[in-house]
Design an enzyme around this catalytic site. Structure first.
Site, short mmCIF file in Angstrom:
data_model
loop_
_atom_site.label_atom_id
_atom_site.label_comp_id
_atom_site.label_asym_id
_atom_site.label_seq_id
_atom_site.Cartn_x
_atom_site.Cartn_y
_atom_site.Cartn_z
N ASP A 167 0.83 -1.20 0.00
CA ASP A 167 0.00 0.00 0.00
C ASP A 167 0.86 1.25 0.00
O ASP A 167 1.85 1.31 -0.73
CB ASP A 167 -0.94 -0.03 1.21
CG ASP A 167 -2.26 0.69 0.96
OD1 ASP A 167 -2.32 1.90 1.22
OD2 ASP A 167 -3.20 0.05 0.47
N HIS A 204 -3.32 5.74 4.30
CA HIS A 204 -4.12 4.63 3.80
C HIS A 204 -3.56 3.29 4.27
O HIS A 204 -4.30 2.43 4.76
CB HIS A 204 -4.15 4.70 2.27
CG HIS A 204 -5.18 3.85 1.60
ND1 HIS A 204 -4.92 2.55 1.21
CD2 HIS A 204 -6.45 4.10 1.21
CE1 HIS A 204 -5.99 2.04 0.62
NE2 HIS A 204 -6.94 2.96 0.60
N SER A 415 -11.25 -0.72 -0.52
CA SER A 415 -9.92 -0.82 0.06
C SER A 415 -9.96 -1.44 1.45
O SER A 415 -9.04 -2.16 1.85
CB SER A 415 -9.28 0.57 0.18
OG SER A 415 -8.74 1.01 -1.03
#
Length: 479
Positions: A167, A204, A415
């Protein structure tokens, strides 16, 4: 997704990759993004065949420039692909690339004879290929409980399940969050811009690690920052980054990947072909996001779950909306999506607790959400309020666009359904003393009786025991 929203996302990704001219595809629609002037081919003999075929086609067409055709990257690499330049990337608009389209058409006859694809666009792989609802993280008070809450499973270093998250990397102070005490990996390359503002999609990877850790505390989590260009990477580099990630710490039990792209095809991505073949021979389970396009079109690499030979090694995950009973409006869907998990309004760690960071919400020209939901997504508000909004706040316009993050956030997207599922596989391994992640996947799905409704179809749904549903409220009638 709505074309206007796609154009906004295109501009964002182009800014994050300023040295790579991008176009939208396929030729007459906005389904994915790709590098202008370049096609991908397998290296070796096949690359030479494609290059010669394209050059002959361009030479016979007076309006095409065959002098542009040449290799544009290493002739060999571990990913097994190379780039061939077929046009001037600075020519034409972003809506299409005629040189690339003609190059792909020129090899169709050869592909038919070979029985497989020989050339492809160099797609952009991204963690938010579209963003409608264009949900962005919303800060929540430290007093608000995590959702999912942390399970009470004890951590045992001798039996901990290895989870690799590919990520955006980790925030520099993530260790100050107890939830991430067994997490390690790459630091985010650049957290803030020159004004000290948190950049797009930074946090994230930290958020995803927090979800895995909450659902499955008996895990050793490694987060790699492979997607550090605002969550984007070219397909030509993606396979290499995946190899680097597993080389750094060995093949994990579970690989959680919340990125991908559609490509208008049903046979995968050239750029990850070698990696996927090697994955198939390992014991690792790839848990991959089905995408946020609200589409039934296959999204790669998640859709490998539907290809013969990868059924056991890939688990594709769609998102449930906040009540857990129906699919989220943004989630991709279709028979290639194997399971759905909660993906709306989850609460986890975005940063640590040592250094609060400001974030400025992205603007949108939309004045209402086409789905009518009231949570603060960018297609709902032209100017973000910085808090969840019911759409009736008369003072919303006066609130600042900038908010401060310190620790927790609420976020939505496919996600996040992905690490929820990866965590449930890991938790099953711990609970049943199962050392094979692919066997754990099969056992978990076989024992699961949960269902949800997605586009009128009843589908398998995994809901972590510590996750709690959040009521869904529509402001306007929707589909």
């Amino acid at each position: 997704m709505a074309p206007q929203r796609f154009h906004e996302q295109f501009e964002q990704i182009q800014r994050s990759m300023p040295d790579v001219p991008l176009a939208m595809g396929p030729d007459d629609s906005a389904e994915f993004m790709y590098e202008k002037g370049v096609v991908l081919v397998r290296d070796g003999e096949e690359a030479g065949i494609v290059e010669d075929t394209v050059r002959a086609h361009f030479t016979a067409a007076p309006d095409l420039d065959q002098d542009q055709i040449r290799r544009a990257g290493p002739r060999t690499n571990r990913s097994g692909i190379t780039r061939i330049r077929v046009g001037d990337p600075d020519e034409g608009g972003r809506e299409a690339d005629r040189a690339v389209a003609q190059a792909l058409r020129s090899v169709r006859e050869r592909e038919d004879r070979a029985g497989h694809r020989m050339a492809a666009r160099n797609h952009v792989v991204h963690i938010a290929v579209n963003a409608c609802p264009g949900d962005e993280p919303v800060p929540v008070p430290l007093s608000e409980p995590l959702n999912p809450a942390a399970a009470d499973t004890a951590y045992d270093p001798d039996t901990a399940v290895g989870v690799l998250v590919v990520d955006t990397g980790l925030m520099k102070d993530y260790r100050s969050c107890d939830l991430l005490s067994h997490t390690d990996g790459d630091a985010q390359v650049q957290e803030c811009d020159e004004q000290g503002i948190l950049q797009q999609y930074v946090g994230h990877g930290t958020f995803i690690a927090g979800l895995v850790a909450a659902v499955a505390p008996n895990t050793d989590i490694t987060v790699r920052g492979s997607l550090n260009d605002a969550g984007a990477i070219l397909e030509s580099e993606f396979g290499e980054k995946l190899f680097e990630a597993v080389d750094a710490g060995g093949w994990p039990d579970v690989l959680s990947l919340s990125a991908g792209t559609s490509n208008g095809r049903t046979d995968g991505l050239l750029g990850v072909e070698n990696f996927m073949r090697e994955l198939r021979e390992q014991r690792t389970l790839l848990v991959a996001a089905a995408g946020n396009n609200g589409s039934a079109t296959p999204f790669w690499p998640a859709a490998y779950a539907d290809l013969p030979g990868w059924e056991d090694s890939v688990l594709s995950v769609g998102a449930l909306r906040s009540d857990g009973e129906f699919g989220a409006c943004f989630t991709n869907h279709g028979p290639w999506v194997r399971v759905y998990a909660p993906g709306e309004r989850l609460t986890s760690a975005l940063t640590g607790f040592e250094t609060p960071v400001p974030y400025v919400y992205q603007h949108s020209t939309y004045d209402s959400c086409r789905y009518g939901f009231r949570y603060g997504c960018t297609c709902r508000h032209p100017r973000h309020t910085g808090v969840l909004s019911d759409g009736n706040d008369k003072n919303a316009a006066a609130k600042p666009d900038q908010v401060m993050f310190e620790g927790y956030a609420q976020w939505s997207g496919t996600s996040f359904a992905t690490p929820m599922t990866a965590g449930m596989v890991a938790a099953h391994m711990t609970a049943h003393k199962e050392t094979d992640p692919r066997a754990a996947r099969q056992q978990l799905l076989a024992a699961n009786t949960g269902l949800a409704e997605v586009r009128g179809a009843h589908v398998p749904a995994l809901r972590p025991p510590t996750w709690r549903p959040v009521p869904v409220v529509r402001l306007v009638p929707g589909p």
